[in-house]
Design a protein around this motif. Structure first.
Motif, PDB file in Angstrom:
ATOM      1  N   LEU A  90       0.833  -1.205   0.000  1.00  0.00           N
ATOM      2  CA  LEU A  90       0.000   0.000   0.000  1.00  0.00           C
ATOM      3  C   LEU A  90       0.869   1.258   0.000  1.00  0.00           C
ATOM      4  CD1 LEU A  90      -2.870  -1.009   2.447  1.00  0.00           C
ATOM      5  CD2 LEU A  90      -2.896  -0.981  -0.050  1.00  0.00           C
ATOM      6  N   GLN A  91       1.971   1.228   0.770  1.00  0.00           N
ATOM      7  CA  GLN A  91       2.879   2.374   0.782  1.00  0.00           C
ATOM      8  C   GLN A  91       3.504   2.567  -0.596  1.00  0.00           C
ATOM      9  OE1 GLN A  91       5.736   2.564   4.128  1.00  0.00           O
ATOM     10  NE2 GLN A  91       4.513   0.958   5.082  1.00  0.00           N
ATOM     11  N   ALA A  92       3.889   1.461  -1.235  1.00  0.00           N
ATOM     12  CA  ALA A  92       4.514   1.546  -2.551  1.00  0.00           C
ATOM     13  C   ALA A  92       3.534   2.038  -3.600  1.00  0.00           C
ATOM     14  CB  ALA A  92       5.077   0.186  -2.955  1.00  0.00           C
ATOM     15  N   LEU A  93       2.269   1.667  -3.466  1.00  0.00           N
ATOM     16  CA  LEU A  93       1.240   2.183  -4.374  1.00  0.00           C
ATOM     17  C   LEU A  93       1.201   3.706  -4.308  1.00  0.00           C
ATOM     18  CD1 LEU A  93      -1.818  -0.222  -3.944  1.00  0.00           C
ATOM     19  CD2 LEU A  93      -0.756   0.432  -6.119  1.00  0.00           C
ATOM     20  N   GLY A  94       1.238   4.224  -3.093  1.00  0.00           N
ATOM     21  CA  GLY A  94       1.233   5.670  -2.926  1.00  0.00           C
ATOM     22  C   GLY A  94       2.511   6.322  -3.402  1.00  0.00           C
ATOM     23  N   GLY A  95       3.597   5.542  -3.429  1.00  0.00           N
ATOM     24  CA  GLY A  95       4.890   6.082  -3.852  1.00  0.00           C
ATOM     25  C   GLY A  95       5.110   6.073  -5.345  1.00  0.00           C
ATOM     26  N   GLY A  96       4.144   5.538  -6.086  1.00  0.00           N
ATOM     27  CA  GLY A  96       4.253   5.608  -7.541  1.00  0.00           C
ATOM     28  C   GLY A  96       4.808   4.384  -8.227  1.00  0.00           C
ATOM     29  N   ALA A  97       4.940   3.260  -7.516  1.00  0.00           N
ATOM     30  CA  ALA A  97       5.377   2.031  -8.181  1.00  0.00           C
ATOM     31  C   ALA A  97       4.353   1.654  -9.244  1.00  0.00           C
ATOM     32  CB  ALA A  97       5.536   0.905  -7.168  1.00  0.00           C
ATOM     33  N   ALA A  98       4.842   1.138 -10.374  1.00  0.00           N
ATOM     34  CA  ALA A  98       3.953   0.830 -11.501  1.00  0.00           C
ATOM     35  C   ALA A  98       3.545  -0.634 -11.541  1.00  0.00           C
ATOM     36  CB  ALA A  98       4.631   1.200 -12.812  1.00  0.00           C
ATOM     37  N   GLY A  99       4.298  -1.496 -10.854  1.00  0.00           N
ATOM     38  CA  GLY A  99       3.992  -2.918 -10.915  1.00  0.00           C
ATOM     39  C   GLY A  99       4.296  -3.624  -9.614  1.00  0.00           C
ATOM     40  N   PHE A 100       3.576  -4.721  -9.378  1.00  0.00           N
ATOM     41  CA  PHE A 100       3.762  -5.515  -8.165  1.00  0.00           C
ATOM     42  C   PHE A 100       3.687  -6.991  -8.522  1.00  0.00           C
ATOM     43  CE2 PHE A 100       2.191  -1.443  -6.882  1.00  0.00           C
ATOM     44  CZ  PHE A 100       2.880  -1.143  -5.726  1.00  0.00           C
ATOM     45  N   GLY A 120       4.560   1.665 -20.269  1.00  0.00           N
ATOM     46  CA  GLY A 120       3.770   2.703 -19.614  1.00  0.00           C
ATOM     47  C   GLY A 120       2.522   2.207 -18.922  1.00  0.00           C
ATOM     48  N   ALA A 121       2.359   0.892 -18.799  1.00  0.00           N
ATOM     49  CA  ALA A 121       1.175   0.337 -18.143  1.00  0.00           C
ATOM     50  C   ALA A 121       1.431   0.145 -16.656  1.00  0.00           C
ATOM     51  CB  ALA A 121       0.784  -0.990 -18.792  1.00  0.00           C
ATOM     52  N   ALA A 122       0.362  -0.187 -15.934  1.00  0.00           N
ATOM     53  CA  ALA A 122       0.481  -0.624 -14.545  1.00  0.00           C
ATOM     54  C   ALA A 122       0.230  -2.119 -14.531  1.00  0.00           C
ATOM     55  CB  ALA A 122      -0.550   0.081 -13.669  1.00  0.00           C
ATOM     56  N   TYR A 123       1.016  -2.857 -13.743  1.00  0.00           N
ATOM     57  CA  TYR A 123       0.822  -4.304 -13.719  1.00  0.00           C
ATOM     58  C   TYR A 123       0.753  -4.806 -12.281  1.00  0.00           C
ATOM     59  CZ  TYR A 123       1.013  -9.205 -14.848  1.00  0.00           C
ATOM     60  OH  TYR A 123       0.693 -10.532 -14.965  1.00  0.00           O
ATOM     61  N   LEU A 124      -0.392  -5.368 -11.924  1.00  0.00           N
ATOM     62  CA  LEU A 124      -0.562  -5.994 -10.614  1.00  0.00           C
ATOM     63  C   LEU A 124      -0.721  -7.493 -10.815  1.00  0.00           C
ATOM     64  CD1 LEU A 124      -1.438  -2.995  -9.992  1.00  0.00           C
ATOM     65  CD2 LEU A 124      -2.942  -3.974  -8.252  1.00  0.00           C
ATOM     66  N   ALA A 167     -11.048  -1.054 -17.218  1.00  0.00           N
ATOM     67  CA  ALA A 167     -10.972  -2.513 -17.158  1.00  0.00           C
ATOM     68  C   ALA A 167      -9.695  -3.013 -17.828  1.00  0.00           C
ATOM     69  CB  ALA A 167     -12.202  -3.135 -17.821  1.00  0.00           C
ATOM     70  N   TYR A 168      -9.379  -2.463 -18.988  1.00  0.00           N
ATOM     71  CA  TYR A 168      -8.146  -2.867 -19.676  1.00  0.00           C
ATOM     72  C   TYR A 168      -6.920  -2.401 -18.909  1.00  0.00           C
ATOM     73  CZ  TYR A 168     -10.688  -4.319 -23.879  1.00  0.00           C
ATOM     74  OH  TYR A 168     -11.498  -4.964 -24.773  1.00  0.00           O
ATOM     75  N   LEU A 169      -6.988  -1.201 -18.318  1.00  0.00           N
ATOM     76  CA  LEU A 169      -5.890  -0.686 -17.505  1.00  0.00           C
ATOM     77  C   LEU A 169      -5.620  -1.642 -16.345  1.00  0.00           C
ATOM     78  CD1 LEU A 169      -5.516   3.016 -16.371  1.00  0.00           C
ATOM     79  CD2 LEU A 169      -5.159   1.154 -14.770  1.00  0.00           C
ATOM     80  N   GLY A 170      -6.696  -2.113 -15.712  1.00  0.00           N
ATOM     81  CA  GLY A 170      -6.548  -3.050 -14.609  1.00  0.00           C
ATOM     82  C   GLY A 170      -5.956  -4.380 -15.023  1.00  0.00           C
ATOM     83  N   SER A 171      -6.053  -4.702 -16.319  1.00  0.00           N
ATOM     84  CA  SER A 171      -5.480  -5.937 -16.844  1.00  0.00           C
ATOM     85  C   SER A 171      -4.008  -5.798 -17.189  1.00  0.00           C
ATOM     86  CB  SER A 171      -6.234  -6.380 -18.100  1.00  0.00           C
ATOM     87  OG  SER A 171      -7.569  -6.691 -17.803  1.00  0.00           O
ATOM     88  N   ASP A 203      -3.824   8.878  -7.848  1.00  0.00           N
ATOM     89  CA  ASP A 203      -2.668   9.582  -8.401  1.00  0.00           C
ATOM     90  C   ASP A 203      -1.996   8.878  -9.564  1.00  0.00           C
ATOM     91  OD1 ASP A 203      -2.919  11.636  -6.519  1.00  0.00           O
ATOM     92  OD2 ASP A 203      -1.724  10.530  -5.043  1.00  0.00           O
ATOM     93  N   ASN A 204      -2.210   7.570  -9.706  1.00  0.00           N
ATOM     94  CA  ASN A 204      -1.467   6.840 -10.722  1.00  0.00           C
ATOM     95  C   ASN A 204      -2.248   5.633 -11.231  1.00  0.00           C
ATOM     96  OD1 ASN A 204      -0.823   4.530  -8.858  1.00  0.00           O
ATOM     97  ND2 ASN A 204       0.305   6.143  -7.787  1.00  0.00           N
ATOM     98  N   ARG A 205      -1.722   5.023 -12.270  1.00  0.00           N
ATOM     99  CA  ARG A 205      -2.405   3.906 -12.924  1.00  0.00           C
ATOM    100  C   ARG A 205      -2.524   2.689 -12.011  1.00  0.00           C
ATOM    101  NH1 ARG A 205      -1.962   4.463 -18.955  1.00  0.00           N
ATOM    102  NH2 ARG A 205      -2.447   2.248 -19.071  1.00  0.00           N
ATOM    103  N   ALA A 206      -1.491   2.450 -11.196  1.00  0.00           N
ATOM    104  CA  ALA A 206      -1.537   1.278 -10.313  1.00  0.00           C
ATOM    105  C   ALA A 206      -2.678   1.408  -9.309  1.00  0.00           C
ATOM    106  CB  ALA A 206      -0.203   1.109  -9.590  1.00  0.00           C
ATOM    107  N   ALA A 207      -2.868   2.606  -8.754  1.00  0.00           N
ATOM    108  CA  ALA A 207      -3.964   2.816  -7.818  1.00  0.00           C
ATOM    109  C   ALA A 207      -5.315   2.668  -8.517  1.00  0.00           C
ATOM    110  CB  ALA A 207      -3.851   4.199  -7.177  1.00  0.00           C
ATOM    111  N   ALA A 208      -5.406   3.136  -9.767  1.00  0.00           N
ATOM    112  CA  ALA A 208      -6.639   2.965 -10.534  1.00  0.00           C
ATOM    113  C   ALA A 208      -6.893   1.488 -10.801  1.00  0.00           C
ATOM    114  CB  ALA A 208      -6.552   3.737 -11.845  1.00  0.00           C
ATOM    115  N   ALA A 209      -5.823   0.731 -11.045  1.00  0.00           N
ATOM    116  CA  ALA A 209      -5.967  -0.711 -11.278  1.00  0.00           C
ATOM    117  C   ALA A 209      -6.544  -1.403 -10.052  1.00  0.00           C
ATOM    118  CB  ALA A 209      -4.617  -1.319 -11.648  1.00  0.00           C
TER     119      ALA A 209
END
Length: 226
Positions: A90-100, A120-124, A167-171, A203-209
């Motif tokens: 959760l801290q890393a999400l707020g820090g702008g990490a793009a993938g987990f 440029g995507a977010a990947y969870l 939905a695609y962003l979350g994928s 703030d970022n794509r990962a949080a939106a995902a």
């Protein structure tokens, strides 16, 4: 060629990550770091497209090292995590990490994640997404069902096309990949993503995902498109 830095205090993990990534001819591991300080310096020196960081390292941990995006914004950050590190995620999400990614995940997922954030995507990782959703329900207000309902309400405020893009962003798809699936120009998708972030208050794509996963609108995996 996707230039990658790998940072982990365990030599075996670094070797494993390098071995997996080396199976993709389009990925080049240009540097390895043993701690956060080392990672920051090597990112500044090598300017990789992606930095794969252990979420917990001696000295500067992965979350703090993710701040490299402030000085090297072209480098996207993927966090490697294990089960039980939900607060760090959760801290890393707020820090702008793009993938987990989970360290015990499938090797193919590491390559998919690196490719996604390089574009440029977010990947969870699905396992990470599930744990984040469950953790938010356990530590926040309301039940899991309540949080899912709240997320669906937030998503409902979007236009139909914005929900499709989310939905695609979350994928884990990039703007270009989303544009090709929707048969629109990439600039249109970029505008939709900006609107989505503003409407969801993230703030970022990962949080939106994460919101997409909470709302249950992420479609099942599809065959990749170039």
């Amino acid at each position: 060629m996707i230039r990658v830095l790998v940072a982990d205090d365990e030599a075996m993990i670094r070797a494993g990550v390098r071995a997996v990534l080396s199976t993709d001819p389009d990925i080049d591991v240009v540097a390895e770091a043993v701690d956060g300080h080392d990672a920051v310096e090597l990112v500044r020196r090598h300017r990789p497209a992606v930095a794969v960081l252990d979420i917990r390292m001696p000295g500067i941990n992965g979350i703090e090292a993710a701040e490299i995006r402030r000085t090297v914004p072209a480098t996207s950050v993927i966090m490697l995590t294990t089960f039980g590190e939900d607060d760090y995620i959760l801290q890393a999400l707020g820090g702008g990490a793009a993938g987990f990614l989970i360290k015990s995940g499938e090797p193919e997922e590491l390559i998919t994640g690196v490719r996604a954030v390089a574009e440029g995507a977010a990947y969870l990782s699905p396992k990470v997404a599930a744990r984040v959703v469950a953790h938010l329900a356990a530590t926040g207000t309301g039940t899991l069902a309540g949080r899912r309902a709240a997320a669906r309400d937030r998503v409902h405020s979007l236009t139909a096309r914005e929900r499709e893009v989310l939905a695609y962003l979350g994928s884990g798809l990039s703007n270009g990949q989303i544009a090709r699936r929707l048969h629109v120009v990439e600039g249109t998708v970029k505008a939709h993503v900006s609107s989505i972030l503003a409407r969801l208050g993230v703030d970022n794509r990962a949080a939106a995902a994460v919101v997409a996963h909470e709302a249950g609108i992420v479609p099942p995996p599809m065959s990749p498109q170039p």
